[in-house]
Design an enzyme around this catalytic site. Structure first.
Site, PDB file in Angstrom:
ATOM      1  CG  HIS A  18      -3.881  -5.578   8.402  1.00 54.36           C
ATOM      2  ND1 HIS A  18      -4.324  -7.016   7.089  1.00 54.36           N
ATOM      3  CD2 HIS A  18      -2.057  -5.801   7.775  1.00 54.36           C
ATOM      4  CE1 HIS A  18      -3.747  -6.723   6.654  1.00 54.36           C
ATOM      5  NE2 HIS A  18      -2.850  -5.944   6.402  1.00 54.36           N
ATOM      6  CE  LYS A  42       2.191  -8.471  -1.286  1.00 53.09           C
ATOM      7  NZ  LYS A  42       1.702  -7.876   0.025  1.00 53.09           N
ATOM      8  CB  SER A 129      -2.866  -9.912   3.213  1.00 50.51           C
ATOM      9  OG  SER A 129      -3.317  -9.104   4.743  1.00 50.51           O
TER      10      SER A 129
HETATM   11  O1  PNS Z   1      -0.055  -4.858   2.803  1.00 45.88           O
HETATM   12  P1  PNS Z   1       0.981  -4.444   1.491  1.00 45.88           P
HETATM   13  O2  PNS Z   1       0.924  -5.061   0.350  1.00 45.88           O
HETATM   14  O3  PNS Z   1       2.537  -4.556   1.736  1.00 45.88           O
HETATM   15  O4  PNS Z   1       1.417  -2.764   0.729  1.00 45.88           O
HETATM   16  C1  PNS Z   1       2.145  -2.624  -0.241  1.00 45.88           C
HETATM   17  C2  PNS Z   1       1.535  -0.737  -0.143  1.00 45.88           C
HETATM   18  C3  PNS Z   1       0.193  -1.010  -1.144  1.00 45.88           C
HETATM   19  C4  PNS Z   1       1.270  -0.064   0.651  1.00 45.88           C
HETATM   20  C5  PNS Z   1       2.416  -0.456  -1.565  1.00 45.88           C
HETATM   21  O5  PNS Z   1       2.850  -0.906  -1.991  1.00 45.88           O
HETATM   22  C6  PNS Z   1       2.509   1.198  -1.805  1.00 45.88           C
HETATM   23  O6  PNS Z   1       2.847   2.043  -0.809  1.00 45.88           O
HETATM   24  N1  PNS Z   1       2.070   0.930  -3.461  1.00 45.88           N
HETATM   25  C7  PNS Z   1       1.873   2.295  -3.900  1.00 45.88           C
HETATM   26  C8  PNS Z   1       3.155   2.422  -4.558  1.00 45.88           C
HETATM   27  C9  PNS Z   1       4.043   3.011  -4.331  1.00 45.88           C
HETATM   28  O7  PNS Z   1       4.142   4.163  -3.631  1.00 45.88           O
HETATM   29  N2  PNS Z   1       5.766   2.378  -4.470  1.00 45.88           N
HETATM   30  C10 PNS Z   1       6.594   3.305  -3.862  1.00 45.88           C
HETATM   31  C11 PNS Z   1       6.860   3.074  -2.621  1.00 45.88           C
HETATM   32  S1  PNS Z   1       7.587   1.522  -2.321  1.00 45.88           S
END
Ligand code: PNS
Length: 160
Positions: A18, A42, A129
């Site tokens: 990251h 998660k 992670s």
């Molecule tokens: O580090 P990660 O777990 O891959 O991050 C995922 C994250 C937080 C970027 C994703 O789950 C997200 O954008 N969540 C917000 C909800 C959203 O917008 N969902 C639609 C796109 S998948």
């Protein structure tokens, strides 16, 4: 025009991968917002306040990186901040399917936003992670996998 990008993620915990993406993005944009989003599938090791503090601790030397959190849709947050770009890290091919889906959904929801993928250093390409969480929770030495400033936050979470 100020070039602003959002680097979203769960960051539970932030890894050296990251940090590498943050460093690369900070060179390309005027400002980067590292934004902690809620990934409902998660169960977190670090609570949100610890993730914010850990990210702030390891990015404090960058003059153009700020840490934030968001609820709801990523695209709504990005637009509210006035950014046009979403940065995501890409490791091995295993990431592609998930990243492709997310980028396409986000494009469908907000066609004016662009997702930009940055590749981590080769030596971080296997890091995630979830791997760090597993090693830490099983008592292994994870300290070379995360920025040094993140270690105390993980140690404290493991004790609770
Ligand atoms: O580090 P990660 O777990 O891959 O991050 C995922 C994250 C937080 C970027 C994703 O789950 C997200 O954008 N969540 C917000 C909800 C959203 O917008 N969902 C639609 C796109 S998948």
């Amino acid at each position: 025009m100020r070039r602003l990008a959002v680097y979203p993620g769960s960051f539970d915990p932030p890894t050296l991968g990251h940090l590498d993406v943050i460093e690369r993005a900070a060179r390309l944009f005027d400002e980067i917002i590292v934004a902690i989003g809620v990934n409902s599938s998660k169960r977190p090791l670090l609570d949100e306040a610890s993730r914010i503090a850990a990210l702030e601790a390891c990015t404090s030397s960058f003059g153009n990186v700020r840490v934030d959190r968001f609820d709801g849709l990523l695209v709504d947050y990005v637009q509210a901040e006035g950014a046009k770009s979403i940065v995501r890290g890409l490791r091995a091919t295993a990431d592609f399917e998930y990243e492709f889906q997310m980028a396409m959904v986000n494009r469908r929801l907000a066609g004016d936003l662009e997702t930009i993928f940055l590749m981590t250093k080769w030596e971080h390409s296997y890091l995630s992670s979830s791997i760090v969480r597993e090693v830490a929770q099983l008592g292994g030495d994870y300290t070379g996998l995360v920025p040094a400033a993140v270690v105390p936050f993980i140690e404290s979470a493991l004790r609770t």
